[in-house]
Scaffold this active site. Structure first.
Site, PDB file in Angstrom:
ATOM      1  N   SER A 144       1.051  -1.176  -0.182  1.00 23.77           N
ATOM      2  CA  SER A 144      -0.046  -0.334  -0.258  1.00 23.77           C
ATOM      3  C   SER A 144       1.351   0.942   0.132  1.00 23.77           C
ATOM      4  CB  SER A 144      -1.083  -0.133   0.903  1.00 23.77           C
ATOM      5  OG  SER A 144      -1.808  -1.079   1.169  1.00 23.77           O
ATOM      6  N   HIS A 196      -2.803   0.713  -4.784  1.00 26.34           N
ATOM      7  CA  HIS A 196      -2.049  -0.396  -5.607  1.00 26.34           C
ATOM      8  C   HIS A 196      -2.087  -0.901  -7.373  1.00 26.34           C
ATOM      9  CE1 HIS A 196      -1.211  -3.380  -1.844  1.00 26.34           C
ATOM     10  NE2 HIS A 196      -2.622  -2.503  -1.172  1.00 26.34           N
ATOM     11  N   HIS A 224      -5.584  -9.329  -1.579  1.00 29.15           N
ATOM     12  CA  HIS A 224      -4.881  -9.938  -0.662  1.00 29.15           C
ATOM     13  C   HIS A 224      -6.685 -10.632   0.091  1.00 29.15           C
ATOM     14  CE1 HIS A 224      -3.724  -5.380  -0.447  1.00 29.15           C
ATOM     15  NE2 HIS A 224      -3.315  -5.515   0.093  1.00 29.15           N
ATOM     16  N   TYR A 280      -9.212 -10.389   1.928  1.00 29.40           N
ATOM     17  CA  TYR A 280     -10.015  -9.924   2.136  1.00 29.40           C
ATOM     18  C   TYR A 280     -10.886  -9.697   1.503  1.00 29.40           C
ATOM     19  CZ  TYR A 280      -7.354  -5.534   2.388  1.00 29.40           C
ATOM     20  OH  TYR A 280      -6.859  -4.375   1.868  1.00 29.40           O
ATOM     21  N   GLU A 281     -10.177  -9.397  -0.365  1.00 26.94           N
ATOM     22  CA  GLU A 281     -10.833  -8.853  -1.809  1.00 26.94           C
ATOM     23  C   GLU A 281     -11.272 -10.046  -2.471  1.00 26.94           C
ATOM     24  OE1 GLU A 281      -8.750  -6.713  -3.757  1.00 26.94           O
ATOM     25  OE2 GLU A 281      -6.677  -6.690  -2.285  1.00 26.94           O
ATOM     26  N   ALA A 305       1.956  -1.379   4.435  1.00 31.54           N
ATOM     27  CA  ALA A 305       2.243  -0.419   5.524  1.00 31.54           C
ATOM     28  C   ALA A 305       1.023  -1.314   6.303  1.00 31.54           C
ATOM     29  CB  ALA A 305       0.494   0.090   4.592  1.00 31.54           C
ATOM     30  N   MET A 328      -2.463  -6.393   7.215  1.00 29.69           N
ATOM     31  CA  MET A 328      -3.254  -7.207   6.662  1.00 29.69           C
ATOM     32  C   MET A 328      -2.610  -8.399   5.204  1.00 29.69           C
ATOM     33  SD  MET A 328      -6.871  -4.766   6.291  1.00 29.69           S
ATOM     34  CE  MET A 328      -7.028  -4.385   8.427  1.00 29.69           C
ATOM     35  N   SER A 329      -1.460  -8.558   5.295  1.00 28.54           N
ATOM     36  CA  SER A 329      -1.415  -8.693   4.156  1.00 28.54           C
ATOM     37  C   SER A 329       0.471  -9.914   5.158  1.00 28.54           C
ATOM     38  CB  SER A 329      -0.451  -8.000   2.942  1.00 28.54           C
ATOM     39  OG  SER A 329       1.066  -6.997   3.702  1.00 28.54           O
ATOM     40  N   ASN A 367       0.430   3.755  10.761  1.00 30.51           N
ATOM     41  CA  ASN A 367      -0.454   4.601  12.253  1.00 30.51           C
ATOM     42  C   ASN A 367      -0.307   3.774  13.797  1.00 30.51           C
ATOM     43  OD1 ASN A 367      -1.787   2.664  10.423  1.00 30.51           O
ATOM     44  ND2 ASN A 367      -3.106   2.686  12.016  1.00 30.51           N
ATOM     45  N   HIS A 398      -8.088   4.346   5.076  1.00 34.30           N
ATOM     46  CA  HIS A 398      -7.077   3.998   4.461  1.00 34.30           C
ATOM     47  C   HIS A 398      -5.883   4.926   3.812  1.00 34.30           C
ATOM     48  CE1 HIS A 398      -5.498   1.555   1.533  1.00 34.30           C
ATOM     49  NE2 HIS A 398      -5.422   1.653   0.685  1.00 34.30           N
TER      50      HIS A 398
HETATM   51  N1  HPA Z   1      -4.074  -2.563  11.386  1.00 35.14           N
HETATM   52  C1  HPA Z   1      -3.656  -3.730  10.057  1.00 35.14           C
HETATM   53  N2  HPA Z   1      -3.616  -2.951   8.868  1.00 35.14           N
HETATM   54  C2  HPA Z   1      -3.288  -2.074   8.635  1.00 35.14           C
HETATM   55  C3  HPA Z   1      -3.361  -1.110   9.753  1.00 35.14           C
HETATM   56  C4  HPA Z   1      -3.627  -1.065  10.954  1.00 35.14           C
HETATM   57  O1  HPA Z   1      -3.882  -0.089  11.873  1.00 35.14           O
HETATM   58  N3  HPA Z   1      -2.436  -0.230   9.121  1.00 35.14           N
HETATM   59  C5  HPA Z   1      -2.401  -0.336   7.471  1.00 35.14           C
HETATM   60  N4  HPA Z   1      -2.562  -1.646   7.690  1.00 35.14           N
END
Ligand code: HPA
Length: 280
Positions: free
Chosen positions: A35, A66, A88, A90-91, A118, A216-217, A240, A252
């Site tokens: 990302s 992406h 991913h 989740y898609e 990310a 998430m990846s 974050n 996002h």
């Molecule tokens: N959680 C999960 N996936 C992420 C996050 C998060 O805080 N930030 C960027 N991808």
């Protein structure tokens, strides 16, 4: 067996043959750019790009940030193939579909992969913009690309995961980072299914379980890389503080913005690592 009833290995072979034929390239080093981090691939020299939707068996990512193309060419003295964006689980695709591009890059010759993403920082010390070398991971996605009959052409039934994240590559990355004066941390990546961000209670649990980062990846790709016995380096851009660490809602757009702000250091680090790899 894949969704089409064709063995996954044959699908990977077919995708690799298509790419090799179309581009005339192979690669020693594979990169998965997550990302907001895809722009590095625009710096590849002598580059040929192939959109995922033109590669048999590949899936476009529907996620903003992406781009969805494979770029083959050279970075310094190294033949590289880079994924600008990834799909991913989740898609709505299977774990095997998530790792198909990685296996295809392996089939194109890559014995080493640099996987990027990310992430949210579980360790409160990890400020947004921090770059973290992944030392290990915890797969909490509920998924694995190795379900089903094992295909020995990829690897063994029960792959060892002790050195999934290759210690020597982290040493190379630390050396490269020191040389260009970019700060890097090291940490454990907790891989969750998403696509909802974590609750504050989940963040506390992940922290106590030993995670420094959450995302998430990446973990499915890491398992596939271990199975293939590829050397693996992971670089995470903390975008974050994970949920509840500071009292701010996550979105996002902020993830992409912070990843873009870290782009300069991230790209210089990738270049420096490849330079070290090219000379070792
Ligand atoms: N959680 C999960 N996936 C992420 C996050 C998060 O805080 N930030 C960027 N991808």
């Amino acid at each position: 067996m894949s969704e089409s009833g064709i063995a996954e290995y044959e699908l990977v072979e077919k995708a690799a043959a298509y790419i090799a034929e179309r581009t005339g390239r192979r690669a020693d080093l594979a990169l998965i750019l997550g990302s907001g981090l895809g722009a590095w691939a625009d710096t590849i020299s002598d580059a040929v790009a192939v959109p995922y939707d033109e590669i048999p068996g590949f899936h476009m990512s529907s996620v903003a940030g992406h781009a969805g193309r494979l770029v083959l060419g050279r970075a310094g003295t190294v033949d590289v193939v880079a994924m600008q964006g990834r799909v991913h689980a989740y898609e709505g695709v299977s774990a095997a579909q998530v790792v198909r591009p990685l296996r295809t890059m392996w089939k194109l010759g890559a014995g080493t992969a640099i996987v990027t993403n990310a992430s949210g920082g579980l360790d409160p010390q990890l400020a947004p913009g921090s770059l973290v070398l992944i030392r290990d991971h915890i797969n909490l996605s509920g998924n694995t690309p190795l379900t089903g009959p094992n295909d020995e052409r990829f690897g063994a039934r029960f792959p060892d995961m002790t050195h999934t994240w290759t210690p020597e590559l982290r040493a190379v990355a630390r050396r490269a980072a020191a040389r260009i004066n970019v700060a890097v941390h090291e940490g454990v990546y907790a891989g969750v299914a998403g696509p909802s961000y974590e609750t504050p209670a989940e963040v506390q649990m992940l922290r106590r379980a030993g995670g420094d980062l959450v995302g998430m990846s990446t973990v499915l790709e890491a398992i596939a890389a271990s199975h293939l016995r590829m050397r693996l380096l992971g670089i995470s851009c903390v975008t974050n503080h994970a949920a509840g660490i500071v009292d701010e809602a996550l979105n996002h757009e902020d993830v992409q913005r912070v990843a873009a702000e870290a782009r300069g250091n991230f790209q210089r680090l990738i270049d420096a690592i490849i330079e070290e790899l090219g000379t070792t």
